[in-house]
Design an enzyme around this catalytic site. Structure first.
Site, short mmCIF file in Angstrom:
data_model
loop_
_atom_site.label_atom_id
_atom_site.label_comp_id
_atom_site.label_asym_id
_atom_site.label_seq_id
_atom_site.Cartn_x
_atom_site.Cartn_y
_atom_site.Cartn_z
CG HIS A 98 -30.49 11.19 16.78
ND1 HIS A 98 -31.58 11.06 15.93
CD2 HIS A 98 -30.96 10.83 18.01
CE1 HIS A 98 -32.62 10.65 16.61
NE2 HIS A 98 -32.28 10.49 17.88
CG ASP A 130 -31.26 11.29 12.56
OD1 ASP A 130 -30.06 11.16 12.89
OD2 ASP A 130 -32.19 11.22 13.37
N GLY A 205 -35.70 7.25 23.25
CA GLY A 205 -35.53 5.81 23.38
C GLY A 205 -36.22 5.08 22.23
CG ASN A 206 -40.44 5.12 21.03
OD1 ASN A 206 -41.14 5.76 21.82
ND2 ASN A 206 -40.65 3.84 20.78
CB SER A 207 -34.46 7.81 18.37
OG SER A 207 -35.03 9.07 18.53
N GLY A 258 -29.23 24.09 -4.87
CA GLY A 258 -28.50 25.30 -4.50
C GLY A 258 -29.36 26.55 -4.54
CB VAL A 259 -32.63 27.51 -4.91
CG1 VAL A 259 -32.13 27.52 -6.34
CG2 VAL A 259 -33.48 26.27 -4.63
#
Length: 380
Positions: A98, A130, A205-207, A258-259
């Site tokens: 992101h 991510d 900003g830490n991301s 797929g559950v």
């Protein structure tokens, strides 16, 4: 989620031995923490005689590998802002997807601890975890690669979050590992499994920066989208699977059952004849998915007729995070797994062959807006 949008400032590095380098990020209410760990009754503050904190050496040994990621959006649109990242070898940098999502061509600039700048290109991204890997030509000599831990951190273990919170460059905050095996919101409707919870202050900003142990190994990739009063990081265990694939192929395939599932509480356990409220109830099976014809969902949202998953390949599945973590860390598309279930009050074992997770069926939702899960949640 749009990238962390903080104003880019010049790095303010503390390099002299007489200065404590605890540039601790503020919490969501602006409070700063400058705590130190106990090191015995003779020195309860944990500080050395020269005034340094116990974390100074870890900071010094890692800060040159932590970078500021400045992003320009295409056409001046979404995508502008900054985040953090860290070097893993002589060419590659790990950050959050992101942080760089929506960047224009040539719009990712990296600033190193010696204030040198480089233009980075995207090698690969994975919206489900991510994570993103960037490539930089002519990596500065000052930046050595950090190592991703190959083991789960211990609850209570001391950790440092290093990065650029709110544009405060080269900052470090500290705390402990508050929990493991957490599920984080993702922009796709699927959760990010096996995440680490920490009380180290983390802000936009830490991301993308590292959450490190005192030995300097990376325990997780900081995720600043879930709130500012509790911190999270994408585990190094998951990154160890995703990052090499992003470098080699540009993408990563996640295992998919797929559950749709939900926790088994006391009421459901009593209704289906379980001695204890444990496992996850299958409430939805995706048509033509891997579980179609293998697992039975509950009838109209009620437990009657629904399978309860209690173990996979002999590993107990007490709850939904455990199911997500097992699939993410122990399986791959094409694997055939043995699932222990309770069906109509009787234990059974069935086999299911996992597939690659399909593309998300809906537009991404902003990470800060909430968990973004489908009710019930669809597992990988």
């Amino acid at each position: 989620m749009t990238p962390d949008s903080d104003h880019c400032t010049r790095r303010r590095l503390l390099r002299t031995g007489a200065v404590t380098v605890l540039g601790v990020a503020g919490t969501g209410v602006g409070a700063a923490q400058n705590e130190t760990a106990d090191s015995g009754d003779a020195n309860p503050s944990g500080q050395a005689d020269d005034g340094e904190s116990p974390y100074t050496e870890t900071y010094r040994n890692t800060i040159d590998s932590v970078v500021l990621v400045s992003v320009s959006g295409a056409g001046g649109g979404p995508g502008g802002g900054l985040g953090s990242g860290f070097v893993i070898d002589d060419q590659h940098i790990v950050t959050n997807n992101h942080v760089v999502q929506g960047a224009s061509e040539g719009g990712i600039e990296i600033q190193f601890s010696n204030e040198e700048w480089r233009t980075a290109s995207i090698v690969g991204t994975d919206v489900y975890s991510d994570l993103a890997v960037l490539s930089v030509e002519d990596m500065p000599d000052v930046a050595d690669g950090l190592s991703l831990s190959e083991s789960e951190p211990a609850i209570g273990q001391t950790v440092l979050a290093i990065g650029n919170p709110l544009g405060l460059d080269a900052s470090v905050s500290h705390g402990i590992v508050s929990g493991t095996d957490r599920s984080l919101p993702s922009p796709t409707g699927f959760s990010i499994p096996a995440a680490i919870q920490t009380d180290a202050p983390i802000n936009p900003g830490n991301s993308g920066g590292p959450l490190v142990g005192l030995e300097g190994d990376v325990l997780g990739v900081v995720f600043a989208g879930a709130g500012q009063t509790i911190g999270f990081a994408i585990s190094a265990l998951l990154a160890n699977r995703v990052v090499p694939a992003l470098i080699e192929d540009g993408t990563y395939e996640h295992a998919y059952m797929g559950v749709g599932v939900r926790p088994v509480g006391p009421e459901i356990a009593a209704e289906i004849g379980l001695d204890e409220p444990v496992g996850v109830l299958v409430v939805e099976v995706v048509p033509d998915g891997p579980a179609d014809g293998v697992l039975e969902p509950s009838t109209r949202g009620r437990p009657t007729g629904g399978d309860v998953i209690v173990a996979i390949d002999g590993e107990a599945i007490p709850n939904q995070p455990a199911l997500s973590s097992y699939l993410a860390l122990e399986t791959s598309p094409g694997d055939t797994i043995e699932i222990e279930i309770v069906r109509d009050g009787e234990p059974q074992t069935v086999e299911l062959t996992l597939e690659a997770r399909p593309d998300a069926e809906r537009p991404p939702a902003p990470i800060p807006g909430g968990p973004g899960e489908r009710p019930p949640s669809t597992e990988p």
